[in-house]
Motif scaffolding. Structure first.
Motif, mmCIF file in Angstrom:
data_model
loop_
_atom_site.group_PDB
_atom_site.id
_atom_site.type_symbol
_atom_site.label_atom_id
_atom_site.label_comp_id
_atom_site.label_asym_id
_atom_site.label_seq_id
_atom_site.Cartn_x
_atom_site.Cartn_y
_atom_site.Cartn_z
ATOM 1 N N VAL A 276 23.797 29.167 52.249
ATOM 2 C CA VAL A 276 24.818 28.271 52.810
ATOM 3 C C VAL A 276 25.262 27.244 51.777
ATOM 4 C CG1 VAL A 276 25.196 26.463 54.540
ATOM 5 C CG2 VAL A 276 24.126 28.632 55.205
ATOM 6 N N LEU A 277 24.321 26.678 51.046
ATOM 7 C CA LEU A 277 24.689 25.660 50.060
ATOM 8 C C LEU A 277 25.387 26.251 48.838
ATOM 9 C CD1 LEU A 277 21.636 23.236 50.302
ATOM 10 C CD2 LEU A 277 23.900 23.032 51.360
ATOM 11 N N ALA A 278 25.323 27.556 48.675
ATOM 12 C CA ALA A 278 26.006 28.221 47.561
ATOM 13 C C ALA A 278 27.474 28.506 47.872
ATOM 14 C CB ALA A 278 25.299 29.532 47.215
ATOM 15 N N TRP A 279 27.862 28.352 49.131
ATOM 16 C CA TRP A 279 29.264 28.593 49.482
ATOM 17 C C TRP A 279 30.167 27.669 48.683
ATOM 18 C CZ3 TRP A 279 28.568 28.104 55.489
ATOM 19 C CH2 TRP A 279 27.969 29.275 55.985
ATOM 20 N N LYS A 280 31.226 28.230 48.151
ATOM 21 C CA LYS A 280 32.267 27.461 47.469
ATOM 22 C C LYS A 280 33.455 27.423 48.412
ATOM 23 C CE LYS A 280 29.860 27.166 43.720
ATOM 24 N NZ LYS A 280 28.808 26.209 43.816
ATOM 25 N N THR B 184 19.400 24.429 62.658
ATOM 26 C CA THR B 184 18.926 23.352 63.524
ATOM 27 C C THR B 184 17.509 23.643 63.995
ATOM 28 O OG1 THR B 184 21.162 22.823 64.262
ATOM 29 C CG2 THR B 184 19.367 22.106 65.687
ATOM 30 N N GLY B 185 17.261 24.880 64.404
ATOM 31 C CA GLY B 185 15.907 25.270 64.809
ATOM 32 C C GLY B 185 14.918 25.128 63.665
ATOM 33 N N LEU C 182 20.767 15.446 63.311
ATOM 34 C CA LEU C 182 20.660 16.598 64.209
ATOM 35 C C LEU C 182 21.244 16.304 65.588
ATOM 36 C CD1 LEU C 182 17.097 17.868 63.271
ATOM 37 C CD2 LEU C 182 19.274 19.048 62.843
ATOM 38 N N ALA C 183 21.393 15.027 65.924
ATOM 39 C CA ALA C 183 21.961 14.647 67.217
ATOM 40 C C ALA C 183 23.474 14.872 67.266
ATOM 41 C CB ALA C 183 21.639 13.189 67.527
ATOM 42 N N VAL C 184 24.088 15.048 66.114
ATOM 43 C CA VAL C 184 25.528 15.315 66.063
ATOM 44 C C VAL C 184 25.752 16.726 66.618
ATOM 45 C CG1 VAL C 184 27.504 15.639 64.519
ATOM 46 C CG2 VAL C 184 25.851 13.806 64.077
ATOM 47 N N PRO C 185 26.682 16.879 67.559
ATOM 48 C CA PRO C 185 26.919 18.208 68.151
ATOM 49 C C PRO C 185 27.306 19.253 67.100
ATOM 50 C CG PRO C 185 28.043 16.504 69.409
ATOM 51 C CD PRO C 185 27.527 15.840 68.159
ATOM 52 N N LEU C 186 26.855 20.476 67.339
ATOM 53 C CA LEU C 186 27.195 21.586 66.447
ATOM 54 C C LEU C 186 28.680 21.902 66.534
ATOM 55 C CD1 LEU C 186 24.314 24.134 67.077
ATOM 56 C CD2 LEU C 186 24.630 22.664 65.104
ATOM 57 N N CYS D 79 29.636 21.976 58.997
ATOM 58 C CA CYS D 79 28.500 21.747 59.895
ATOM 59 C C CYS D 79 27.283 22.551 59.426
ATOM 60 C CB CYS D 79 28.873 22.123 61.327
ATOM 61 S SG CYS D 79 27.522 21.900 62.515
ATOM 62 N N ALA D 80 27.497 23.800 59.070
ATOM 63 C CA ALA D 80 26.388 24.635 58.593
ATOM 64 C C ALA D 80 25.789 24.053 57.314
ATOM 65 C CB ALA D 80 26.869 26.064 58.360
ATOM 66 N N ARG D 81 26.645 23.581 56.409
ATOM 67 C CA ARG D 81 26.148 22.963 55.176
ATOM 68 C C ARG D 81 25.328 21.713 55.469
ATOM 69 N NH1 ARG D 81 31.438 23.593 53.194
ATOM 70 N NH2 ARG D 81 31.583 25.455 51.943
ATOM 71 N N GLU D 82 25.808 20.898 56.404
ATOM 72 C CA GLU D 82 25.082 19.678 56.766
ATOM 73 C C GLU D 82 23.691 20.018 57.303
ATOM 74 O OE1 GLU D 82 24.135 15.675 57.491
ATOM 75 O OE2 GLU D 82 25.535 16.655 56.121
ATOM 76 N N ARG D 83 23.602 21.025 58.152
ATOM 77 C CA ARG D 83 22.295 21.436 58.690
ATOM 78 C C ARG D 83 21.403 21.981 57.566
ATOM 79 N NH1 ARG D 83 22.140 20.185 64.381
ATOM 80 N NH2 ARG D 83 24.101 19.082 64.507
ATOM 81 N N ALA D 84 21.985 22.694 56.623
ATOM 82 C CA ALA D 84 21.205 23.211 55.487
ATOM 83 C C ALA D 84 20.640 22.059 54.659
ATOM 84 C CB ALA D 84 22.072 24.128 54.626
ATOM 85 N N ARG D 85 21.433 21.019 54.462
ATOM 86 C CA ARG D 85 20.949 19.847 53.704
ATOM 87 C C ARG D 85 19.788 19.164 54.419
ATOM 88 N NH1 ARG D 85 26.641 18.884 53.492
ATOM 89 N NH2 ARG D 85 27.451 19.708 51.540
#
Length: 122
Positions: free
Chosen positions: A25-29, A47-48, A85-89, A95-101
């Motif tokens: 996910v973090l490799a996405w450009k 998230t899990g 994590l409380a921020v809605p998906l 969003c996916a990048r934020e969860r990966a971080r």
């Protein structure tokens, strides 16, 4: 295989899976062009993972003395992760990048706690 050893092996397998997903996910450009449902599913998986790693970090923190700087920093990282994590998906790459971080930060903290007290992170 004893139950505790099997559990450690499962956690290590989970970690490998989590880290592969984080790395991908973090490799996405930019936006890789997935469907919103795909981004949502990836964010849900991350998230899990974040919640699982946060539990391990909390367990390790609980084994540290109260007035340890590492404990205060780990508690800050946990509070920050909980807030984020409380921020809605959303079904977005952002969003996916934020969860990966978040997952990456929690594993980094868990590793640092393990360096301080190897038994604390297991």
């Amino acid at each position: 295989m004893p139950c505790a050893a099997r559990s450690r092996a499962c956690r290590q397998g989970d970690r490998t899976t989590h880290q592969c997903l984080v790395k991908a996910v973090l490799a996405w450009k930019g936006d890789p062009g997935l469907q919103a449902a795909d981004y949502h599913q990836i964010a849900l998986q991350l998230t899990g993972a974040a919640r699982s790693v946060a539990t391990d970090v909390r367990r390790a923190v609980g084994r540290l003395p109260e007035r340890r700087a590492a404990r205060a920093l780990a508690e800050y990282v946990l509070d920050d992760a909980d807030r984020r994590l409380a921020v809605p998906l959303e079904g977005t790459a952002c969003c996916a990048r934020e969860r990966a971080r978040i997952v990456r930060a929690l594993y980094e903290r868990l590793d640092r706690l393990a360096e301080l007290a190897p038994a604390a992170a297991s």
